[in-house]
Design an enzyme around this catalytic site. Sequence first.
Site, mmCIF file in Angstrom:
data_model
loop_
_atom_site.group_PDB
_atom_site.id
_atom_site.type_symbol
_atom_site.label_atom_id
_atom_site.label_comp_id
_atom_site.label_asym_id
_atom_site.label_seq_id
_atom_site.Cartn_x
_atom_site.Cartn_y
_atom_site.Cartn_z
ATOM 1 C CD GLN A 1 -2.742 1.455 2.303
ATOM 2 O OE1 GLN A 1 -2.089 1.622 3.329
ATOM 3 N NE2 GLN A 1 -4.048 1.632 2.251
ATOM 4 C CE1 TYR B 1 -2.246 9.721 7.589
ATOM 5 C CE2 TYR B 1 -3.625 7.899 6.860
ATOM 6 C CZ TYR B 1 -2.945 8.566 7.869
ATOM 7 O OH TYR B 1 -2.963 8.094 9.159
ATOM 8 N N GLY C 1 -9.223 -6.033 9.458
ATOM 9 C CA GLY C 1 -7.956 -5.508 9.945
ATOM 10 C C GLY C 1 -7.639 -6.044 11.318
ATOM 11 N NE ARG C 2 -10.741 -2.645 14.475
ATOM 12 C CZ ARG C 2 -11.873 -2.019 14.750
ATOM 13 N NH1 ARG C 2 -12.058 -1.505 15.933
ATOM 14 N NH2 ARG C 2 -12.828 -1.920 13.835
ATOM 15 N NE ARG D 1 -8.392 0.559 3.233
ATOM 16 C CZ ARG D 1 -8.280 0.527 4.552
ATOM 17 N NH1 ARG D 1 -7.441 1.312 5.173
ATOM 18 N NH2 ARG D 1 -8.985 -0.321 5.277
HETATM 19 C C1 8OZ Z 1 -3.258 3.858 12.233
HETATM 20 C C2 8OZ Z 1 -2.138 4.498 12.735
HETATM 21 C C3 8OZ Z 1 -1.285 5.125 11.867
HETATM 22 C C4 8OZ Z 1 -1.553 5.143 10.518
HETATM 23 C C5 8OZ Z 1 -4.320 4.687 8.004
HETATM 24 C C6 8OZ Z 1 -1.978 4.304 7.694
HETATM 25 O O1 8OZ Z 1 -5.247 5.008 8.771
HETATM 26 C C7 8OZ Z 1 -2.954 4.499 8.545
HETATM 27 C C8 8OZ Z 1 -2.694 4.501 10.017
HETATM 28 C C9 8OZ Z 1 -3.530 3.868 10.898
HETATM 29 O O2 8OZ Z 1 -4.506 4.549 6.804
#
Ligand code: 8OZ
Length: 367
Positions: free
Chosen positions: A104, A185, A324-325, A232
């Site tokens: 990713q 992001y 995920g978790r 994503r």
């Molecule tokens: C949790 C902590 C730090 C980064 C994301 C890459 O939420 C993350 C991330 C998740 O996509």
Amino acid sequence: MIDNSLNTDLFSPTQMGAIQLANRIVMAPVTRSRMADDGVPNELHATYYAQRASAGLIIAEATNISAQGRGYAMTPGIWSEEQVAGWKKVTDAVHAAGGKIISQLWHVGRFSSVELQPDGAAPVAPSAIKAEGTTYTNNGRVDVSMPRALETSEIAGIIEQYKHAAENAKRAGFDGVEVHSANSYLLDQFLRDSTNHRTDQYGGSIENRTRLTLEVTEAVAAIWGSDRVGIRLSPVTPDAGNTPPDSNVMATYGYLIQQLNRFDLAYLHFVEGATATSRTVPEGVDLDALSAQFEGAFIGNNNYDLEMAVERRAQGKIDAVAFGRLFISNPDLVERLRRGAELTLAPRESYYGGGAKGYTDWPTAHY
Ligand code: 8OZ
């Protein structure tokens, strides 16, 4: 106990683009913050991913495409030769165990601190608008810093960072790449009008705000072939930085998804709701109506359990489900789900940081 005679094809092989999956259960990208400062994976990380190779597809944790793209200590990178060699150990181990693994590609944009940036520079963003919140450095938590707006002339360099990382991912032996255009992001910051106040061709109209994500996708697909590229999106999550959603989620992400259709990508991976928090969406948003516009394979994600996955698969709303978790503490999650075996829930303290404890020491179930 779940009825293990479930009438579902979630446990059957499928194909997404050029990628063959042994089943439709995907390991979501999960940040585990167990890298050294060089962001180089080693045998520990190879063991962790190989233990989870029975997933139909592993999407490895978000991976920094450049030093500038880094917003958290202890996260991996894929810009240096050492990082490529480290990831090769991981992909070899996963392939030896019969799995598939995707990288990713991640640039955090504004969600970083000067303490994490090369030469203490300001993080870069579409616009100079500060995120809320803290990130972690080797010296503990710090507020994220005020970013500076990228010059139009710098955008080509951002796309170059993605290309370089995509080429490196190929040399590292991955089965494909996922463009991380989610969770507020860098790419998501360009998509949303809450974080993008630009007046050049990368801001303003929906066409302009979606331009960077589309250009990055095109550049990465040119390297990999579009049938080994996924993307994503998380249209409504406030992560990271408590970022407000776009003022017109349906129009912005609808346009983006329609444009993505022209690439014939391997898949669209959607965070349905607020990442790892809830499936609630703001009024007027219908995520199923958005994902239905995508013509390729669709991976649903966020707070699923098996029952919901089976139901949404039966309704034709998803092609695969990402957990995920649950993959943190159930390395054999696919088999446990298939057999209706008990699931282990990982405590939050195990999520981030440390070494093997809470990482590679979760046992497989005895059936
Ligand atoms: C949790 C902590 C730090 C980064 C994301 C890459 O939420 C993350 C991330 C998740 O996509």
